[in-house]
Design a protein around this motif. Structure first.
Motif, PDB file in Angstrom:
ATOM      1  N   THR A 160       2.709  -3.934  -1.319  1.00 56.46           N
ATOM      2  CA  THR A 160       2.466  -2.357  -1.797  1.00 56.46           C
ATOM      3  C   THR A 160       0.958  -1.924  -1.560  1.00 56.46           C
ATOM      4  N   ALA A 161       0.660  -0.608  -1.140  1.00 55.38           N
ATOM      5  CA  ALA A 161      -0.568  -0.200  -1.158  1.00 55.38           C
ATOM      6  C   ALA A 161      -0.859   0.290  -2.684  1.00 55.38           C
ATOM      7  N   ASP A 162       0.081   0.755  -3.440  1.00 55.13           N
ATOM      8  CA  ASP A 162       0.089   1.125  -4.711  1.00 55.13           C
ATOM      9  C   ASP A 162      -0.191  -0.072  -5.917  1.00 55.13           C
ATOM     10  N   ASP A 163      -0.479   0.261  -6.997  1.00 53.54           N
ATOM     11  CA  ASP A 163      -0.629  -0.869  -8.135  1.00 53.54           C
ATOM     12  C   ASP A 163       0.960  -1.036  -8.662  1.00 53.54           C
ATOM     13  N   VAL A 164       1.253  -2.294  -9.029  1.00 51.95           N
ATOM     14  CA  VAL A 164       2.446  -2.322  -9.518  1.00 51.95           C
ATOM     15  C   VAL A 164       2.391  -2.811 -10.934  1.00 51.95           C
ATOM     16  N   GLY A 186      16.377  -5.118  -2.468  1.00 55.93           N
ATOM     17  CA  GLY A 186      15.596  -4.802  -3.811  1.00 55.93           C
ATOM     18  C   GLY A 186      14.344  -4.052  -3.653  1.00 55.93           C
ATOM     19  N   VAL A 187      14.047  -3.454  -2.609  1.00 58.73           N
ATOM     20  CA  VAL A 187      12.705  -2.727  -2.378  1.00 58.73           C
ATOM     21  C   VAL A 187      12.753  -1.417  -3.090  1.00 58.73           C
ATOM     22  N   ILE A 188      11.910  -1.139  -4.043  1.00 63.42           N
ATOM     23  CA  ILE A 188      11.692  -0.133  -4.968  1.00 63.42           C
ATOM     24  C   ILE A 188      11.310   1.153  -4.318  1.00 63.42           C
ATOM     25  N   PRO A 189      11.859   2.256  -4.368  1.00 59.64           N
ATOM     26  CA  PRO A 189      11.766   3.614  -3.573  1.00 59.64           C
ATOM     27  C   PRO A 189      10.308   4.068  -4.335  1.00 59.64           C
ATOM     28  N   GLY A 190       9.616   4.700  -3.887  1.00 61.31           N
ATOM     29  CA  GLY A 190       8.769   5.547  -4.252  1.00 61.31           C
ATOM     30  C   GLY A 190       7.053   4.646  -4.177  1.00 61.31           C
ATOM     31  N   TYR A 191       7.225   3.534  -3.704  1.00 63.49           N
ATOM     32  CA  TYR A 191       5.970   2.770  -3.168  1.00 63.49           C
ATOM     33  C   TYR A 191       5.493   2.909  -1.820  1.00 63.49           C
ATOM     34  N   GLU A 192       4.320   2.940  -1.579  1.00 57.35           N
ATOM     35  CA  GLU A 192       3.786   2.892  -0.022  1.00 57.35           C
ATOM     36  C   GLU A 192       3.778   1.401   0.261  1.00 57.35           C
ATOM     37  N   THR A 213       3.302  -2.150   2.647  1.00 60.68           N
ATOM     38  CA  THR A 213       2.572  -2.803   3.700  1.00 60.68           C
ATOM     39  C   THR A 213       3.375  -3.681   4.535  1.00 60.68           C
ATOM     40  N   GLU A 214       2.887  -4.185   5.409  1.00 61.19           N
ATOM     41  CA  GLU A 214       3.442  -5.264   6.407  1.00 61.19           C
ATOM     42  C   GLU A 214       3.741  -6.331   5.409  1.00 61.19           C
ATOM     43  N   PRO A 215       4.822  -7.233   5.848  1.00 60.24           N
ATOM     44  CA  PRO A 215       6.138  -6.924   6.663  1.00 60.24           C
ATOM     45  C   PRO A 215       6.911  -6.110   6.118  1.00 60.24           C
ATOM     46  N   VAL A 216       6.990  -5.696   4.802  1.00 55.27           N
ATOM     47  CA  VAL A 216       7.915  -4.711   4.387  1.00 55.27           C
ATOM     48  C   VAL A 216       8.096  -3.326   5.024  1.00 55.27           C
ATOM     49  N   ALA A 217       7.010  -2.824   5.324  1.00 57.45           N
ATOM     50  CA  ALA A 217       6.932  -1.427   6.167  1.00 57.45           C
ATOM     51  C   ALA A 217       7.799  -1.550   7.248  1.00 57.45           C
ATOM     52  N   GLY A 218       7.642  -2.692   8.154  1.00 56.79           N
ATOM     53  CA  GLY A 218       8.213  -2.804   9.297  1.00 56.79           C
ATOM     54  C   GLY A 218       9.855  -2.973   9.243  1.00 56.79           C
ATOM     55  N   LEU A 219      10.200  -3.696   8.035  1.00 62.72           N
ATOM     56  CA  LEU A 219      11.591  -3.757   7.866  1.00 62.72           C
ATOM     57  C   LEU A 219      12.474  -2.590   7.574  1.00 62.72           C
ATOM     58  N   LEU A 220      11.632  -1.776   6.762  1.00 63.90           N
ATOM     59  CA  LEU A 220      12.073  -0.704   6.407  1.00 63.90           C
ATOM     60  C   LEU A 220      12.268   0.275   7.269  1.00 63.90           C
ATOM     61  N   SER A 221      11.297   0.381   8.198  1.00 66.04           N
ATOM     62  CA  SER A 221      11.359   1.385   9.428  1.00 66.04           C
ATOM     63  C   SER A 221      12.651   0.750  10.328  1.00 66.04           C
ATOM     64  N   ALA A 222      12.524  -0.492  10.564  1.00 67.77           N
ATOM     65  CA  ALA A 222      13.745  -1.022  11.506  1.00 67.77           C
ATOM     66  C   ALA A 222      14.834  -0.598  10.714  1.00 67.77           C
ATOM     67  N   ALA A 223      14.918  -0.730   9.424  1.00 69.63           N
ATOM     68  CA  ALA A 223      16.541  -0.448   8.893  1.00 69.63           C
ATOM     69  C   ALA A 223      16.709   0.975   8.966  1.00 69.63           C
ATOM     70  N   ARG A 224      15.627   1.809   8.937  1.00 74.97           N
ATOM     71  CA  ARG A 224      16.040   3.454   9.192  1.00 74.97           C
ATOM     72  C   ARG A 224      16.335   3.564  10.549  1.00 74.97           C
ATOM     73  N   GLN A 225      15.576   3.052  11.360  1.00 75.35           N
ATOM     74  CA  GLN A 225      16.166   3.178  12.852  1.00 75.35           C
ATOM     75  C   GLN A 225      17.588   2.830  13.154  1.00 75.35           C
ATOM     76  N   GLN A 226      17.641   1.595  12.729  1.00 78.44           N
ATOM     77  CA  GLN A 226      19.317   1.285  13.059  1.00 78.44           C
ATOM     78  C   GLN A 226      20.294   2.065  12.162  1.00 78.44           C
ATOM     79  N   GLY A 227      19.935   2.612  11.040  1.00 81.25           N
ATOM     80  CA  GLY A 227      20.820   3.368  10.421  1.00 81.25           C
ATOM     81  C   GLY A 227      21.022   4.887  11.169  1.00 81.25           C
ATOM     82  N   ASN A 228      19.864   5.188  11.645  1.00 82.68           N
ATOM     83  CA  ASN A 228      19.961   6.685  12.513  1.00 82.68           C
ATOM     84  C   ASN A 228      20.801   6.340  13.679  1.00 82.68           C
ATOM     85  N   ASP A 229      20.753   5.006  14.346  1.00 83.33           N
ATOM     86  CA  ASP A 229      21.399   4.941  15.559  1.00 83.33           C
ATOM     87  C   ASP A 229      22.941   4.993  15.494  1.00 83.33           C
ATOM     88  N   GLY A 230      23.500   4.888  14.258  1.00 80.00           N
ATOM     89  CA  GLY A 230      24.773   5.094  13.908  1.00 80.00           C
ATOM     90  C   GLY A 230      24.988   6.668  13.375  1.00 80.00           C
TER      91      GLY A 230
END
Length: 168
Positions: free
Chosen positions: A65-69, A141-147, A149-166
């Protein structure tokens, strides 16, 4: 095939699977389909079987995360991840009982599984399924509301794109 050809059979099973690349000459293979460090060590076991030791290293939440946890959030997230990832039933093709280990090592969580299989192809499939399971459990388990970084940002982006394909 004879037990003396076991290393060749295992190499072919990994090569044919398409998700793994050899890491070294000692029977270690790396997963090429996960953003995390997924490795499988294959070695002969009694009665012509193959023992597969699967290790997946994932970052702790604050390392992505770019944010403090807050420490309490980090601890709760880690405990929840561990509870989810050890509940691995039904993920593999083979009939295996798992007793995975989960340990925090610095900025990483190390998840380890072991399985023994007579059929090396099913063993490689199951090893790949375990790596995918850890990645999927992490992303769930990724918690919404945080910014992130990689690799999680890429995984979330891929999941969103895959979800939008359907999408309809």
């Amino acid at each position: 095939m004879s037990e003396t050809d076991l290393p060749g059979r295992v190499r072919r099973a990994f090569a044919d699977h398409g998700s793994f690349e050899p890491a070294d000459d000692d029977g270690v293979w790396t997963s090429e389909t996960t953003a995390f460090d997924g490795r499988v060590r294959a070695e002969p076991a009694p009665e012509g079987r193959v023992r597969f030791a699967v290790t997946v290293r994932v970052p702790i939440l604050s390392a992505t995360t770019a944010d403090d946890v807050a420490e309490v959030v980090e601890e709760g997230w880690t405990e929840t991840f561990e509870l989810r990832v050890v509940d691995v039933g039904g993920v593999t093709r083979g009939d295996h009982e798992f007793d995975p280990t989960v340990a925090v090592d610095g900025d990483e969580i190390v998840v380890e599984f072991e399985l023994t299989e007579i059929n090396e192809r099913r063993g490689v499939d199951d090893a790949g399924a375990l790596v995918d399971f850890v990645e999927g459990t992490y992303v769930q388990g990724v918690i919404p509301g945080y910014e992130y970084t990689e690799p999680v940002a890429g995984l979330l982006s891929a999941a969103r794109q895959q979800g939008n394909d359907g999408a309809v």
